[in-house]
Design a protein around this motif. Structure first.
Motif, PDB file in Angstrom:
ATOM      1  N   ASP A  77     -11.024 -17.904  -2.197  1.00  0.00           N
ATOM      2  CA  ASP A  77     -11.571 -16.958  -3.166  1.00  0.00           C
ATOM      3  C   ASP A  77     -11.621 -15.545  -2.600  1.00  0.00           C
ATOM      4  O   ASP A  77     -11.330 -14.566  -3.300  1.00  0.00           O
ATOM      5  CB  ASP A  77     -12.988 -17.381  -3.583  1.00  0.00           C
ATOM      6  N   ILE A  78     -12.007 -15.425  -1.339  1.00  0.00           N
ATOM      7  CA  ILE A  78     -12.156 -14.103  -0.737  1.00  0.00           C
ATOM      8  C   ILE A  78     -10.794 -13.466  -0.459  1.00  0.00           C
ATOM      9  O   ILE A  78     -10.620 -12.254  -0.639  1.00  0.00           O
ATOM     10  CB  ILE A  78     -13.014 -14.195   0.545  1.00  0.00           C
ATOM     11  N   VAL A  79      -9.829 -14.266  -0.042  1.00  0.00           N
ATOM     12  CA  VAL A  79      -8.480 -13.733   0.152  1.00  0.00           C
ATOM     13  C   VAL A  79      -7.937 -13.205  -1.178  1.00  0.00           C
ATOM     14  O   VAL A  79      -7.377 -12.102  -1.246  1.00  0.00           O
ATOM     15  CB  VAL A  79      -7.537 -14.807   0.734  1.00  0.00           C
ATOM     16  N   ARG A  80      -8.121 -13.984  -2.229  1.00  0.00           N
ATOM     17  CA  ARG A  80      -7.627 -13.556  -3.543  1.00  0.00           C
ATOM     18  C   ARG A  80      -8.342 -12.283  -3.999  1.00  0.00           C
ATOM     19  O   ARG A  80      -7.708 -11.368  -4.539  1.00  0.00           O
ATOM     20  CB  ARG A  80      -7.824 -14.671  -4.562  1.00  0.00           C
ATOM     21  N   ALA A  81      -9.647 -12.205  -3.773  1.00  0.00           N
ATOM     22  CA  ALA A  81     -10.407 -11.020  -4.188  1.00  0.00           C
ATOM     23  C   ALA A  81      -9.931  -9.781  -3.440  1.00  0.00           C
ATOM     24  O   ALA A  81      -9.777  -8.706  -4.035  1.00  0.00           O
ATOM     25  CB  ALA A  81     -11.900 -11.250  -3.954  1.00  0.00           C
ATOM     26  N   CYS A  82      -9.710  -9.909  -2.149  1.00  0.00           N
ATOM     27  CA  CYS A  82      -9.205  -8.773  -1.369  1.00  0.00           C
ATOM     28  C   CYS A  82      -7.826  -8.353  -1.857  1.00  0.00           C
ATOM     29  O   CYS A  82      -7.539  -7.153  -2.013  1.00  0.00           O
ATOM     30  CB  CYS A  82      -9.146  -9.136   0.113  1.00  0.00           C
ATOM     31  N   SER A  83      -6.975  -9.331  -2.106  1.00  0.00           N
ATOM     32  CA  SER A  83      -5.637  -9.034  -2.589  1.00  0.00           C
ATOM     33  C   SER A  83      -5.688  -8.310  -3.926  1.00  0.00           C
ATOM     34  O   SER A  83      -4.985  -7.314  -4.145  1.00  0.00           O
ATOM     35  CB  SER A  83      -4.829 -10.332  -2.716  1.00  0.00           C
ATOM     36  N   ASP A  84      -6.559  -8.771  -4.829  1.00  0.00           N
ATOM     37  CA  ASP A  84      -6.681  -8.148  -6.151  1.00  0.00           C
ATOM     38  C   ASP A  84      -7.196  -6.715  -6.053  1.00  0.00           C
ATOM     39  O   ASP A  84      -6.857  -5.864  -6.893  1.00  0.00           O
ATOM     40  CB  ASP A  84      -7.617  -8.975  -7.039  1.00  0.00           C
ATOM     41  N   MET A  85      -8.033  -6.430  -5.050  1.00  0.00           N
ATOM     42  CA  MET A  85      -8.566  -5.081  -4.883  1.00  0.00           C
ATOM     43  C   MET A  85      -7.584  -4.133  -4.199  1.00  0.00           C
ATOM     44  O   MET A  85      -7.818  -2.931  -4.152  1.00  0.00           O
ATOM     45  CB  MET A  85      -9.877  -5.124  -4.076  1.00  0.00           C
ATOM     46  N   GLY A  86      -6.516  -4.679  -3.646  1.00  0.00           N
ATOM     47  CA  GLY A  86      -5.544  -3.833  -2.962  1.00  0.00           C
ATOM     48  C   GLY A  86      -5.838  -3.609  -1.505  1.00  0.00           C
ATOM     49  O   GLY A  86      -5.351  -2.640  -0.907  1.00  0.00           O
ATOM     50  N   ILE A  87      -6.624  -4.497  -0.902  1.00  0.00           N
ATOM     51  CA  ILE A  87      -6.937  -4.400   0.528  1.00  0.00           C
ATOM     52  C   ILE A  87      -5.794  -5.037   1.315  1.00  0.00           C
ATOM     53  O   ILE A  87      -5.408  -6.174   1.050  1.00  0.00           O
ATOM     54  CB  ILE A  87      -8.287  -5.076   0.827  1.00  0.00           C
ATOM     55  N   ALA A  88      -5.260  -4.306   2.266  1.00  0.00           N
ATOM     56  CA  ALA A  88      -4.029  -4.723   2.938  1.00  0.00           C
ATOM     57  C   ALA A  88      -4.249  -5.756   4.032  1.00  0.00           C
ATOM     58  O   ALA A  88      -3.372  -6.583   4.288  1.00  0.00           O
ATOM     59  CB  ALA A  88      -3.319  -3.493   3.524  1.00  0.00           C
ATOM     60  N   HIS A  89      -5.414  -5.711   4.685  1.00  0.00           N
ATOM     61  CA  HIS A  89      -5.652  -6.605   5.826  1.00  0.00           C
ATOM     62  C   HIS A  89      -7.041  -7.231   5.727  1.00  0.00           C
ATOM     63  O   HIS A  89      -8.041  -6.526   5.519  1.00  0.00           O
ATOM     64  CB  HIS A  89      -5.551  -5.839   7.154  1.00  0.00           C
ATOM     65  N   LEU A  90      -7.087  -8.540   5.895  1.00  0.00           N
ATOM     66  CA  LEU A  90      -8.338  -9.293   5.974  1.00  0.00           C
ATOM     67  C   LEU A  90      -8.288 -10.148   7.228  1.00  0.00           C
ATOM     68  O   LEU A  90      -7.342 -10.919   7.420  1.00  0.00           O
ATOM     69  CB  LEU A  90      -8.521 -10.175   4.742  1.00  0.00           C
ATOM     70  N   SER A  91      -9.297  -9.997   8.089  1.00  0.00           N
ATOM     71  CA  SER A  91      -9.379 -10.793   9.309  1.00  0.00           C
ATOM     72  C   SER A  91     -10.641 -11.643   9.265  1.00  0.00           C
ATOM     73  O   SER A  91     -11.723 -11.142   8.963  1.00  0.00           O
ATOM     74  CB  SER A  91      -9.406  -9.900  10.560  1.00  0.00           C
ATOM     75  N   LEU A  92     -10.505 -12.926   9.571  1.00  0.00           N
ATOM     76  CA  LEU A  92     -11.612 -13.870   9.498  1.00  0.00           C
ATOM     77  C   LEU A  92     -11.853 -14.495  10.861  1.00  0.00           C
ATOM     78  O   LEU A  92     -10.918 -14.972  11.513  1.00  0.00           O
ATOM     79  CB  LEU A  92     -11.307 -14.972   8.473  1.00  0.00           C
ATOM     80  N   PHE A  93     -13.125 -14.502  11.278  1.00  0.00           N
ATOM     81  CA  PHE A  93     -13.508 -15.114  12.558  1.00  0.00           C
ATOM     82  C   PHE A  93     -13.788 -16.585  12.293  1.00  0.00           C
ATOM     83  O   PHE A  93     -14.852 -16.959  11.815  1.00  0.00           O
ATOM     84  CB  PHE A  93     -14.755 -14.409  13.088  1.00  0.00           C
ATOM     85  N   ALA A  94     -12.801 -17.420  12.602  1.00  0.00           N
ATOM     86  CA  ALA A  94     -12.894 -18.840  12.272  1.00  0.00           C
ATOM     87  C   ALA A  94     -13.468 -19.678  13.413  1.00  0.00           C
ATOM     88  O   ALA A  94     -14.196 -20.648  13.166  1.00  0.00           O
ATOM     89  CB  ALA A  94     -11.509 -19.378  11.896  1.00  0.00           C
ATOM     90  N   PHE A  95     -13.132 -19.327  14.655  1.00  0.00           N
ATOM     91  CA  PHE A  95     -13.548 -20.160  15.784  1.00  0.00           C
ATOM     92  C   PHE A  95     -13.531 -19.288  17.029  1.00  0.00           C
ATOM     93  O   PHE A  95     -12.481 -18.777  17.416  1.00  0.00           O
ATOM     94  CB  PHE A  95     -12.590 -21.343  15.938  1.00  0.00           C
ATOM     95  N   THR A 118       5.425 -17.455   5.990  1.00  0.00           N
ATOM     96  CA  THR A 118       4.809 -16.342   5.250  1.00  0.00           C
ATOM     97  C   THR A 118       5.148 -14.974   5.834  1.00  0.00           C
ATOM     98  O   THR A 118       4.612 -13.963   5.379  1.00  0.00           O
ATOM     99  CB  THR A 118       3.275 -16.514   5.226  1.00  0.00           C
ATOM    100  N   ALA A 119       6.039 -14.940   6.795  1.00  0.00           N
ATOM    101  CA  ALA A 119       6.268 -13.720   7.578  1.00  0.00           C
ATOM    102  C   ALA A 119       6.726 -12.531   6.739  1.00  0.00           C
ATOM    103  O   ALA A 119       6.464 -11.378   7.108  1.00  0.00           O
ATOM    104  CB  ALA A 119       7.284 -13.991   8.689  1.00  0.00           C
ATOM    105  N   HIS A 120       7.414 -12.783   5.633  1.00  0.00           N
ATOM    106  CA  HIS A 120       7.985 -11.675   4.864  1.00  0.00           C
ATOM    107  C   HIS A 120       7.104 -11.254   3.691  1.00  0.00           C
ATOM    108  O   HIS A 120       7.498 -10.388   2.897  1.00  0.00           O
ATOM    109  CB  HIS A 120       9.383 -12.050   4.377  1.00  0.00           C
ATOM    110  N   ASN A 121       5.927 -11.849   3.559  1.00  0.00           N
ATOM    111  CA  ASN A 121       5.016 -11.479   2.468  1.00  0.00           C
ATOM    112  C   ASN A 121       4.331 -10.149   2.785  1.00  0.00           C
ATOM    113  O   ASN A 121       4.027  -9.849   3.940  1.00  0.00           O
ATOM    114  CB  ASN A 121       3.986 -12.576   2.242  1.00  0.00           C
ATOM    115  N   THR A 122       4.069  -9.371   1.755  1.00  0.00           N
ATOM    116  CA  THR A 122       3.577  -8.007   1.977  1.00  0.00           C
ATOM    117  C   THR A 122       2.334  -7.651   1.166  1.00  0.00           C
ATOM    118  O   THR A 122       1.823  -6.537   1.309  1.00  0.00           O
ATOM    119  CB  THR A 122       4.686  -6.993   1.629  1.00  0.00           C
ATOM    120  N   LYS A 123       1.830  -8.552   0.313  1.00  0.00           N
ATOM    121  CA  LYS A 123       0.700  -8.163  -0.526  1.00  0.00           C
ATOM    122  C   LYS A 123      -0.577  -8.010   0.289  1.00  0.00           C
ATOM    123  O   LYS A 123      -1.351  -7.065   0.108  1.00  0.00           O
ATOM    124  CB  LYS A 123       0.491  -9.174  -1.650  1.00  0.00           C
ATOM    125  N   ILE A 124      -0.830  -8.937   1.183  1.00  0.00           N
ATOM    126  CA  ILE A 124      -2.003  -8.864   2.056  1.00  0.00           C
ATOM    127  C   ILE A 124      -1.697  -9.661   3.319  1.00  0.00           C
ATOM    128  O   ILE A 124      -0.995 -10.682   3.266  1.00  0.00           O
ATOM    129  CB  ILE A 124      -3.275  -9.416   1.362  1.00  0.00           C
TER     130      ILE A 124
END
Length: 240
Positions: free
Chosen positions: A45-63, A124-130
């Protein structure tokens, strides 16, 4: 007359410390593994929300590098969940223009997991939306040290006296991304826990009591709106 509230452009890099999965599960008398599973679902949900807002980079602290100290059963569950996520989500990410990167010390992961990571990154290397960067077995101090070592390896004839901030930044684990504009931590804590120490040097920090599985796209939008009203001076004088 008071100065108008400054308006910043959208943050181009949001970093999130996803805290509170275990407490979310405990409140519901569930095992920690179900809290982590709920947290993994929230990521989409958060990745999609960032993408919809036009945010280019999202970093998540998973572990974090410190998370290995948790009980073996919980660590094993987290590793299994991570592998499942890589297997089940990569096609959806690819279809939605998400480039996936995983940063951290991968050497401690199983060979099977390392292969899954490599395939997901390649697919996914060639994807550019986020660009979604998942930080796993990651620590900010580790990142700075490995960057310095990588720079020295690439410049064996150079003295450390020649190392600049700009040069070091290139060798950080996410050197492909701009510095963090907005750092969000869920779960009610107000510390950054060794996350992106270099990259978040001038980040605005938004702390919320929401546990990560409860962190909604609406709350993310509130954080972005809060960011827009911040007076970002980067050490310079206040505007007149």
């Amino acid at each position: 007359m008071s100065n108008p509230i400054p308006s910043n452009p959208l943050p181009q890099h949001i970093a999130i410390i996803m805290d509170g999965n275990r407490r979310w599960a405990k409140k519901r008398f569930m095992p920690a593994a179900l809290g982590h599973a709920a947290g993994a679902k929230r990521v989409r949900d958060i990745v999609r929300a960032c993408s919809d807002m036009g945010i280019a980079h999202l970093s998540l602290f998973a572990f974090s590098t410190e998370n290995w100290k948790r009980p073996d059963e919980e660590v094993s569950s987290l590793m299994g969940l991570f592998m499942s996520y890589l297997q089940n989500e990569v096609n959806d990410m690819n279809a939605n223009g998400v480039r996936l990167k995983l940063v951290g010390d991968k050497s401690r992961f199983s060979q099977a997991m390392q292969e899954l990571i490599l395939r997901a990154e390649q697919q996914t290397a060639h994807n550019t939306k986020i660009t979604l960067t998942v930080c796993a077995n990651y620590g900010g101090r580790w990142d700075v040290i490995q960057a310095a070592q990588a720079w020295q390896k690439a410049h064996p004839e150079e003295s450390l006296q020649a190392l600049t901030e700009e040069a070091l930044a290139h060798y950080l684990s996410n050197g492909y991304a701009p510095e963090v504009d907005l750092l969000v931590r869920t779960g009610g804590e107000s510390r950054i826990s060794n996350f992106m120490l270099w990259q978040a040097a001038y980040a605005e920090m938004f702390f919320t009591d929401d546990l990560w599985p409860d962190f909604s796209p609406e709350r993310l939008q509130q954080a972005v709106a809060w960011f827009a009203g911040r007076d970002r001076r980067f050490g310079s004088s206040a505007p007149l």
